[in-house]
Design a protein around this motif. Structure first.
Motif, PDB file in Angstrom:
ATOM      1  N   ASP A  65       5.083 -26.147   2.059  1.00  0.00           N
ATOM      2  CA  ASP A  65       6.344 -26.238   2.946  1.00  0.00           C
ATOM      3  C   ASP A  65       6.614 -24.625   3.154  1.00  0.00           C
ATOM      4  O   ASP A  65       7.856 -24.345   3.932  1.00  0.00           O
ATOM      5  N   TYR A  66       5.884 -23.599   2.584  1.00  0.00           N
ATOM      6  CA  TYR A  66       6.292 -22.138   2.840  1.00  0.00           C
ATOM      7  C   TYR A  66       5.722 -21.976   4.220  1.00  0.00           C
ATOM      8  O   TYR A  66       4.291 -21.817   4.456  1.00  0.00           O
ATOM      9  N   ALA A  67       6.704 -21.763   5.193  1.00  0.00           N
ATOM     10  CA  ALA A  67       6.344 -21.396   6.580  1.00  0.00           C
ATOM     11  C   ALA A  67       7.634 -20.820   7.456  1.00  0.00           C
ATOM     12  O   ALA A  67       8.700 -21.053   6.893  1.00  0.00           O
ATOM     13  N   GLY A  68       7.381 -19.893   7.806  1.00  0.00           N
ATOM     14  CA  GLY A  68       8.386 -19.535   9.235  1.00  0.00           C
ATOM     15  C   GLY A  68       9.258 -18.704   8.220  1.00  0.00           C
ATOM     16  O   GLY A  68      10.564 -18.692   8.696  1.00  0.00           O
ATOM     17  N   VAL A  69       9.004 -17.930   7.230  1.00  0.00           N
ATOM     18  CA  VAL A  69      10.103 -17.089   6.720  1.00  0.00           C
ATOM     19  C   VAL A  69       9.697 -15.619   6.706  1.00  0.00           C
ATOM     20  O   VAL A  69       8.657 -15.218   7.093  1.00  0.00           O
ATOM     21  N   LEU A  70      10.894 -14.789   6.490  1.00  0.00           N
ATOM     22  CA  LEU A  70      10.453 -13.436   6.716  1.00  0.00           C
ATOM     23  C   LEU A  70       9.710 -12.718   5.551  1.00  0.00           C
ATOM     24  O   LEU A  70       9.538 -13.423   4.553  1.00  0.00           O
ATOM     25  N   PRO A  71       8.997 -11.851   5.741  1.00  0.00           N
ATOM     26  CA  PRO A  71       8.181 -11.258   4.628  1.00  0.00           C
ATOM     27  C   PRO A  71       8.701 -11.085   3.384  1.00  0.00           C
ATOM     28  O   PRO A  71      10.089 -10.638   3.465  1.00  0.00           O
ATOM     29  N   ASP A  72       8.071 -11.136   2.368  1.00  0.00           N
ATOM     30  CA  ASP A  72       8.726 -10.563   1.057  1.00  0.00           C
ATOM     31  C   ASP A  72       8.790  -9.189   1.060  1.00  0.00           C
ATOM     32  O   ASP A  72       8.186  -8.450   2.100  1.00  0.00           O
ATOM     33  N   ARG A  73       9.529  -8.595   0.340  1.00  0.00           N
ATOM     34  CA  ARG A  73       9.904  -7.031   0.158  1.00  0.00           C
ATOM     35  C   ARG A  73       9.525  -6.402  -0.840  1.00  0.00           C
ATOM     36  O   ARG A  73       9.988  -6.983  -2.177  1.00  0.00           O
ATOM     37  N   ILE A  74       8.714  -5.457  -0.843  1.00  0.00           N
ATOM     38  CA  ILE A  74       8.510  -4.492  -1.944  1.00  0.00           C
ATOM     39  C   ILE A  74       9.171  -2.916  -1.652  1.00  0.00           C
ATOM     40  O   ILE A  74       8.735  -2.532  -0.831  1.00  0.00           O
ATOM     41  N   THR A  75      10.064  -2.869  -2.524  1.00  0.00           N
ATOM     42  CA  THR A  75      10.996  -1.690  -2.143  1.00  0.00           C
ATOM     43  C   THR A  75      10.651  -0.502  -3.369  1.00  0.00           C
ATOM     44  O   THR A  75      11.064  -1.114  -4.628  1.00  0.00           O
ATOM     45  N   ILE A  76      10.191   0.562  -3.057  1.00  0.00           N
ATOM     46  CA  ILE A  76      10.117   1.613  -4.065  1.00  0.00           C
ATOM     47  C   ILE A  76      11.242   2.592  -3.777  1.00  0.00           C
ATOM     48  O   ILE A  76      11.491   3.020  -2.737  1.00  0.00           O
ATOM     49  N   TYR A  77      11.902   2.838  -4.833  1.00  0.00           N
ATOM     50  CA  TYR A  77      13.265   3.827  -4.637  1.00  0.00           C
ATOM     51  C   TYR A  77      12.963   5.070  -5.128  1.00  0.00           C
ATOM     52  O   TYR A  77      12.667   5.483  -6.315  1.00  0.00           O
ATOM     53  N   ARG A  78      13.195   6.072  -4.209  1.00  0.00           N
ATOM     54  CA  ARG A  78      12.662   7.648  -4.258  1.00  0.00           C
ATOM     55  C   ARG A  78      13.655   8.523  -5.425  1.00  0.00           C
ATOM     56  O   ARG A  78      13.094   8.715  -6.408  1.00  0.00           O
ATOM     57  N   LEU A  79      14.917   8.207  -5.068  1.00  0.00           N
ATOM     58  CA  LEU A  79      15.755   9.288  -5.897  1.00  0.00           C
ATOM     59  C   LEU A  79      16.036   8.690  -7.428  1.00  0.00           C
ATOM     60  O   LEU A  79      15.630   9.410  -8.409  1.00  0.00           O
TER      61      LEU A  79
END
Length: 120
Positions: A65-79
């Protein structure tokens, strides 16, 4: 690490994230699905203790049932990353570790296992 924070432009930091991604084996990159990798200066809480964050549904948890979802996010934090590093070489190493760590979460590997593997 962690003496005097490293000064580095956002552009240079983004380059380092790109270089870390270039080091991920192509076979792994091919199976990453519906995920975007971003650079932000600070985590949403404004704290300095988080270097990266994976938000989404790991590949191992996705069902029929995984469909129509926004992309996963990988965030790298600079500071926060710059805060824990003393040299540009430290930043390069820390970015590489953080990128691998967050990509591993996309593949369903938890923090405990990452620490066992030396990617904590």
């Amino acid at each position: 690490m962690g003496g005097v924070p490293v000064e580095m432009s956002r552009e240079r930091f983004e380059e380092l994230v790109g270089e870390a991604l270039d080091e991920v084996p192509p076979d792994l990159m091919k199976v990453m699905n519906n995920v975007v990798i971003l650079v932000e200066d600070l985590p949403p809480d404004g704290g300095m203790g988080l270097l990266g964050l994976y938000e989404g549904t790991a590949l191992t948890d996705r069902g029929w049932d995984y469909a129509g979802v926004l992309p996963d996010r990988i965030t790298i934090y600079r500071l926060p990353t710059l805060q824990v590093c003393d040299t540009e070489t430290d930043v390069i190493d820390e970015v590489a570790i953080t990128v691998v760590h967050e990509i591993a979460h996309h593949f369903g590997i938890d923090d405990q296992r990452l620490h066992e593997l030396g990617w904590g």
